[in-house]
Design a protein around this motif. Structure first.
Motif, PDB file in Angstrom:
ATOM      1  N   PHE A 259       0.831  -1.201   0.000  1.00 37.70           N
ATOM      2  CA  PHE A 259       0.000   0.000   0.000  1.00 37.70           C
ATOM      3  C   PHE A 259       0.870   1.257   0.000  1.00 37.70           C
ATOM      4  O   PHE A 259       0.691   2.159  -0.824  1.00 37.70           O
ATOM      5  CB  PHE A 259      -0.934  -0.017   1.213  1.00 37.70           C
ATOM      6  N   LYS A 260       1.792   1.325   0.929  1.00 43.12           N
ATOM      7  CA  LYS A 260       2.634   2.518   1.032  1.00 43.12           C
ATOM      8  C   LYS A 260       3.485   2.713  -0.220  1.00 43.12           C
ATOM      9  O   LYS A 260       3.630   3.828  -0.718  1.00 43.12           O
ATOM     10  CB  LYS A 260       3.537   2.418   2.269  1.00 43.12           C
ATOM     11  N   ILE A 261       4.030   1.610  -0.725  1.00 42.75           N
ATOM     12  CA  ILE A 261       4.881   1.703  -1.920  1.00 42.75           C
ATOM     13  C   ILE A 261       4.089   2.265  -3.091  1.00 42.75           C
ATOM     14  O   ILE A 261       4.583   3.102  -3.864  1.00 42.75           O
ATOM     15  CB  ILE A 261       5.472   0.323  -2.273  1.00 42.75           C
ATOM     16  N   GLU A 262       2.831   1.795  -3.228  1.00 41.50           N
ATOM     17  CA  GLU A 262       2.013   2.260  -4.355  1.00 41.50           C
ATOM     18  C   GLU A 262       1.702   3.749  -4.235  1.00 41.50           C
ATOM     19  O   GLU A 262       1.754   4.486  -5.223  1.00 41.50           O
ATOM     20  CB  GLU A 262       0.719   1.448  -4.432  1.00 41.50           C
ATOM     21  N   VAL A 263       1.363   4.216  -3.017  1.00 39.75           N
ATOM     22  CA  VAL A 263       1.075   5.639  -2.841  1.00 39.75           C
ATOM     23  C   VAL A 263       2.340   6.465  -3.052  1.00 39.75           C
ATOM     24  O   VAL A 263       2.325   7.501  -3.743  1.00 39.75           O
ATOM     25  CB  VAL A 263       0.488   5.912  -1.436  1.00 39.75           C
ATOM     26  N   ILE A 264       3.436   6.005  -2.467  1.00 41.41           N
ATOM     27  CA  ILE A 264       4.708   6.733  -2.612  1.00 41.41           C
ATOM     28  C   ILE A 264       5.125   6.810  -4.079  1.00 41.41           C
ATOM     29  O   ILE A 264       5.596   7.849  -4.559  1.00 41.41           O
ATOM     30  CB  ILE A 264       5.809   6.066  -1.764  1.00 41.41           C
ATOM     31  N   ALA A 265       4.920   5.721  -4.814  1.00 42.08           N
ATOM     32  CA  ALA A 265       5.271   5.714  -6.236  1.00 42.08           C
ATOM     33  C   ALA A 265       4.451   6.743  -7.006  1.00 42.08           C
ATOM     34  O   ALA A 265       4.973   7.424  -7.908  1.00 42.08           O
ATOM     35  CB  ALA A 265       5.048   4.314  -6.825  1.00 42.08           C
ATOM     36  N   LYS A 266       3.182   6.886  -6.652  1.00 43.66           N
ATOM     37  CA  LYS A 266       2.336   7.886  -7.315  1.00 43.66           C
ATOM     38  C   LYS A 266       2.831   9.299  -6.996  1.00 43.66           C
ATOM     39  O   LYS A 266       2.861  10.176  -7.869  1.00 43.66           O
ATOM     40  CB  LYS A 266       0.885   7.735  -6.843  1.00 43.66           C
ATOM     41  N   ILE A 267       3.219   9.508  -5.731  1.00 45.13           N
ATOM     42  CA  ILE A 267       3.727  10.829  -5.349  1.00 45.13           C
ATOM     43  C   ILE A 267       5.023  11.133  -6.098  1.00 45.13           C
ATOM     44  O   ILE A 267       5.223  12.248  -6.613  1.00 45.13           O
ATOM     45  CB  ILE A 267       3.952  10.895  -3.821  1.00 45.13           C
ATOM     46  N   GLN A 268       5.894  10.139  -6.168  1.00 44.45           N
ATOM     47  CA  GLN A 268       7.181  10.343  -6.850  1.00 44.45           C
ATOM     48  C   GLN A 268       7.017  10.559  -8.354  1.00 44.45           C
ATOM     49  O   GLN A 268       7.879  11.144  -8.996  1.00 44.45           O
ATOM     50  CB  GLN A 268       8.098   9.143  -6.589  1.00 44.45           C
ATOM     51  N   SER A 269       5.880  10.085  -8.892  1.00 38.86           N
ATOM     52  CA  SER A 269       5.625  10.306 -10.322  1.00 38.86           C
ATOM     53  C   SER A 269       4.977  11.662 -10.581  1.00 38.86           C
ATOM     54  O   SER A 269       4.669  11.996 -11.731  1.00 38.86           O
ATOM     55  CB  SER A 269       4.729   9.202 -10.880  1.00 38.86           C
ATOM     56  N   GLY A 270       4.745  12.445  -9.481  1.00 38.48           N
ATOM     57  CA  GLY A 270       4.287  13.817  -9.673  1.00 38.48           C
ATOM     58  C   GLY A 270       2.952  14.171  -9.068  1.00 38.48           C
ATOM     59  O   GLY A 270       2.588  15.349  -9.031  1.00 38.48           O
ATOM     60  N   TRP A 271       2.192  13.191  -8.582  1.00 38.24           N
ATOM     61  CA  TRP A 271       0.883  13.492  -7.991  1.00 38.24           C
ATOM     62  C   TRP A 271       1.049  14.036  -6.580  1.00 38.24           C
ATOM     63  O   TRP A 271       1.985  13.678  -5.872  1.00 38.24           O
ATOM     64  CB  TRP A 271       0.019  12.230  -7.942  1.00 38.24           C
ATOM     65  N   ASN A 272       0.116  14.920  -6.179  1.00 38.72           N
ATOM     66  CA  ASN A 272       0.157  15.364  -4.784  1.00 38.72           C
ATOM     67  C   ASN A 272      -0.333  14.240  -3.874  1.00 38.72           C
ATOM     68  O   ASN A 272      -0.860  13.232  -4.346  1.00 38.72           O
ATOM     69  CB  ASN A 272      -0.636  16.662  -4.573  1.00 38.72           C
ATOM     70  N   ALA A 273      -0.159  14.400  -2.563  1.00 33.27           N
ATOM     71  CA  ALA A 273      -0.401  13.301  -1.627  1.00 33.27           C
ATOM     72  C   ALA A 273      -1.839  12.796  -1.672  1.00 33.27           C
ATOM     73  O   ALA A 273      -2.095  11.595  -1.709  1.00 33.27           O
ATOM     74  CB  ALA A 273      -0.042  13.746  -0.205  1.00 33.27           C
ATOM     75  N   GLN A 274      -2.816  13.723  -1.655  1.00 34.74           N
ATOM     76  CA  GLN A 274      -4.203  13.267  -1.627  1.00 34.74           C
ATOM     77  C   GLN A 274      -4.622  12.645  -2.963  1.00 34.74           C
ATOM     78  O   GLN A 274      -5.424  11.706  -2.991  1.00 34.74           O
ATOM     79  CB  GLN A 274      -5.141  14.399  -1.224  1.00 34.74           C
ATOM     80  N   SER A 275      -4.081  13.114  -4.062  1.00 39.37           N
ATOM     81  CA  SER A 275      -4.386  12.514  -5.357  1.00 39.37           C
ATOM     82  C   SER A 275      -3.783  11.119  -5.467  1.00 39.37           C
ATOM     83  O   SER A 275      -4.418  10.189  -5.981  1.00 39.37           O
ATOM     84  CB  SER A 275      -3.854  13.397  -6.496  1.00 39.37           C
TER      85      SER A 275
END
Length: 759
Positions: A259-275
């Motif tokens: 779960f955390k890896i997937e959210v962190i990966a989205k953030i690192q790809s440019g999305w803000n935290a809530q997105s």
């Protein structure tokens, strides 16, 4: 005409004021049919009459004042016959009644059609004309079609509280029906709650500073984990069973790498935290909502709840202080488990949730807290309920809005009897489950959510009758390894060392797909699922069987159960693979004569109706039978119990279901095959008594139901149950079974257990 019809229905459904919507409706119908009068009457089922609500052609001062009895006049005749009435000259018809206040003397031709929703007449739509003539087929077809489409909209309007038909004096109030969540009764003021944060309202957006967004997300994770820990600690003093596992699951999911890896990966790809959170949570929710198994499908609500909790902390929203009554009934679109935990110590009496079912974690937690709940309430406008008084009947799945004094007093008597009953039931928790005349049964629990409290023996269970193995496969991005499965199964078996634990092999497939193993089918309920998929993939099946056997080494309390069996061939192939796994392990790890590996017993779930007629053949192949009463009922009656339109047809006490269960018991006894049952029927004292009379000696149920079922068993005689069963099996309708069982249990002094459920 089709375009006109659609426009009329659309405008009516979008209206916010009923009176104006009805006036607009009759004007449009009058114009569409080029007639001289159109009127609509709505039913008041308490007073048993139809009230003239709107008309274009009749006297305006009669609106809301003129009523026609259900058995009176042409309007009443339409309602009685539940079909169109088309009369050339209404005045000559024997059922015609003259009502001078409506000023209809000049009209002769009459056409009336009933507005019916789920077999209930909600109203009557009529057109009239001065010329004596029969309305033609096209006109009649238009009115019938319009009435059928209006029925659903009008049912919604009725439930929303927009129809007030002078109910103040009849003492009942409006009754809203849902799906059972948790039994019990609550009387009090309703409080409508909205989520502090809602992922569904988040618009996905990019962020320029990924490092900052990662910090925000990690802080939110820490705060959320702390909140769940606090909730769990508060409830430990009240609950000591599996219900609190949901908070452990929440924490495990947040802390888990996937779960955390997937959210962190989205953030690192440019999305803000809530997105990033929204994208990941939506993906998980989509996977769970696509599942067939109701228990697993309900996990989507847990994921949503978790996501909204995290979002609340990401947005750092301050909680608004809300003035709560000392005692209240919580109403929300989605009453989550964490919401329930928040308010349970603040005077919470009951819950009403539009979403969810009796397998949601909200329902599970509500049962553990003895808080009555109804879920899946259809057509409910939440805004109409805030601060209104209500009676919540968790037995009959009904909510009475603005009830009268007589109804409130009746339910107060029920509450007093319940409080006394609960104190008595607790005393039997650790006593044997034996009837007065010495007939003993084994009471087991259903489990499979996580380790910990779920395997507590404090509830007095004799073992685990159904352990679901799907969860470890669901919360991952790939199949779990043999070592991971072995460790998990070992923990379960050790928790019940010396007591039987029946583990069901992986039951996925069809629309119960794994995130990393998607399956799309036109008819998933009858498709590639359960044993079918694991036999087609022996590499998955063998790893699971090997894990179970290795976990069982030195304990010997494991039994393996095969789900969704529909043929002897499937059993033969499954047993071949089980034997293969057994011989592989004995060769690889247990070749020492002093270190023997025990081959566990193997059984099948009886849930596909077809195998009922192959029980004798199956008896030659397996060690035990276990009936899955939920799916068996659903397949026998062809009813989806979570579909509000047909949920009322889903009933374990249907004669076909009871006779099938009795037949299974007889065949099992003839062949001396151990028989158990797992499902909602065993959770109910009434159902448990009938099952015992049939010959079921192993009943597997929710941990919350065990003490109550045990207490009832200890206060009846087996010979009396056999006599009751003989009569029940001769009955031909579900209603007659409910009525008879209520009557008999009252005679046995057990009426309090069925006072609301079977009336």
């Amino acid at each position: 005409m089709l375009t006109i019809l659609r426009r009329i229905v659309l405008e009516f459904s979008q209206a916010t004021e009923l009176d104006q919507a009805l006036l607009r409706l009759v004007s449009q119908v009058k114009s569409a049919l080029s007639t001289q009068c159109c009127s609509v009457y709505l039913a008041d089922h308490q007073k048993k009459h139809f009230i003239l609500m709107a008309s274009n052609g009749l006297a305006e001062n009669a609106f809301g004042r003129t009523s026609v009895g259900f058995t009176e006049g042409l309007v009443g005749l339409v309602g009685q016959r539940e079909e169109p009435i088309n009369i050339a000259n209404a005045k000559l018809h024997p059922d015609f009644i003259h009502a001078p206040e409506v000023e209809e003397e000049k009209f002769k031709a009459f056409l009336g059609t009933p507005i019916i929703h789920q077999r209930k007449v909600l109203g009557i739509l009529t057109v009239q004309q001065e010329q004596a003539r029969v309305f033609n087929e096209d006109e009649e077809a238009f009115l019938v079609t319009l009435s059928a489409q209006l029925a659903t909209v009008l049912a919604s309007v009725e439930a929303q509280g927009m129809i007030e038909l002078c109910h103040s004096n009849q003492g009942v109030g409006k009754s809203i029906i849902g799906i059972g969540g948790s039994p019990g009764v609550a009387i009090g003021e309703m409080v409508v709650m909205s989520p502090k944060a809602d992922l569904s309202t988040v618009a996905v957006d990019k962020a320029s500073n990924s490092v900052q967004q990662l910090t925000i997300f990690n802080d939110a994770v820490s705060r959320t984990i702390a909140e769940f820990s606090q909730m769990s600690e508060k409830l430990k003093a009240i609950i000591s069973d599996s219900s609190l596992d949901i908070f452990d699951v929440y924490k495990q999911l947040i802390e888990g790498d996937n779960f955390k890896i997937e959210v962190i990966a989205k953030i690192q790809s440019g999305w803000n935290a809530q997105s990033a959170l929204k994208l990941v949570v939506d993906h998980y929710v989509m996977q769970f909502e696509a599942l067939d198994d109701e228990y697993l499908r309900e996990r989507a609500y847990d994921i949503k709840d978790l996501g909204n909790r995290l979002l609340n902390n990401i947005q750092n929203m301050e909680e608004l202080e809300q003035q709560l009554p000392n005692k209240f009934i919580l109403v929300a679109e989605d009453v989550s488990a964490s919401m329930l935990a928040e308010y349970q110590h603040l005077g919470l009496l009951g819950i009403v949730s539009i979403t969810g079912s009796n397998n949601s974690h909200t329902a599970i937690l509500a049962k553990a807290l003895n808080i009555p709940a109804i879920m899946g309430v259809d057509y409910l406008a939440i805004r109409q309920l805030h601060k209104k008084n209500a009676v919540l009947d968790g037995y009959a799945y009904q909510l009475y809005v603005n009830p009268g004094d007589a109804l409130i007093n009746e339910y107060r008597h029920i509450l007093a009897a319940e409080n006394l009953l609960n104190a008595q039931v607790k005393e039997a928790e650790h006593l044997p489950a034996s009837t007065i005349d010495g007939h003993s049964v084994s009471l087991l629990i259903n489990s499979g959510l996580s380790a910990g409290f779920e395997y507590s023996q404090n509830v007095g269970a004799d073992g685990v009758g159904l352990y679901r193995t799907e969860i470890p496969f669901m919360n991952r991005s790939c199949f779990p390894s043999e070592a991971e499965q072995t460790a998990l199964y070992r923990e379960v078996l050790e928790s019940f060392a010396g007591k039987p634990v029946t583990m069901r092999t992986l039951d996925v497939g069809g629309d119960k797909s794994l995130p990393y193993f998607p399956i799309i089918e036109a008819n998933p309920f009858l498709g590639w699922r359960g044993i079918r998929i694991t036999l087609d993939h022996p590499e998955i099946f063998l790893v699971q069987i090997r894990s179970m056997m290795k976990a069982n080494h030195g304990l010997g309390n494991l039994a393996i159960m095969l789900p969704m069996i529909s043929s002897i061939t499937e059993v033969d192939e499954a047993i071949r693979l089980i034997n293969q796994a057994y011989y592989e392990l004995t060769t690889e790890f247990f070749c020492n004569e002093s270190d023997v590996l025990i081959r566990p017993k193997v059984g099948v779930m009886i849930e596909v109706p077809g195998v009922i007629f192959q029980l004798e053949d199956l008896a030659n192949k397996v060690d035990f039978f276990s009936v899955g009463s939920n799916d068996l009922t659903q397949y026998l009656l062809a009813v989806d119990r979570n579909n509000s339109r047909v949920a009322s047809l889903y009933d374990f006490y249907h004669p076909a279901v009871l006779r099938s269960l009795n037949y299974i018991a007889q065949k099992s006894q003839t062949r001396d095959v151990p028989l158990s049952i797992c499902g909602e029927l065993a959770n109910e004292p009434t159902g448990a008594l009938l099952l015992i009379a049939m010959g079921y000696k192993n009943l597997s149920m929710s941990a919350h139901s065990l003490a109550k079922v045990k207490w009832v068993i200890r206060h009846v005689e087996y010979r009396e149950l056999r006599q009751i069963l003989d009569q029940v099996l001769s009955l031909t309708t579900t209603a007659s079974v409910h009525s008879y069982m209520h009557e008999q249990l009252v005679k046995l002094g057990l009426g309090d257990f069925v006072h609301a459920k079977l009336k």
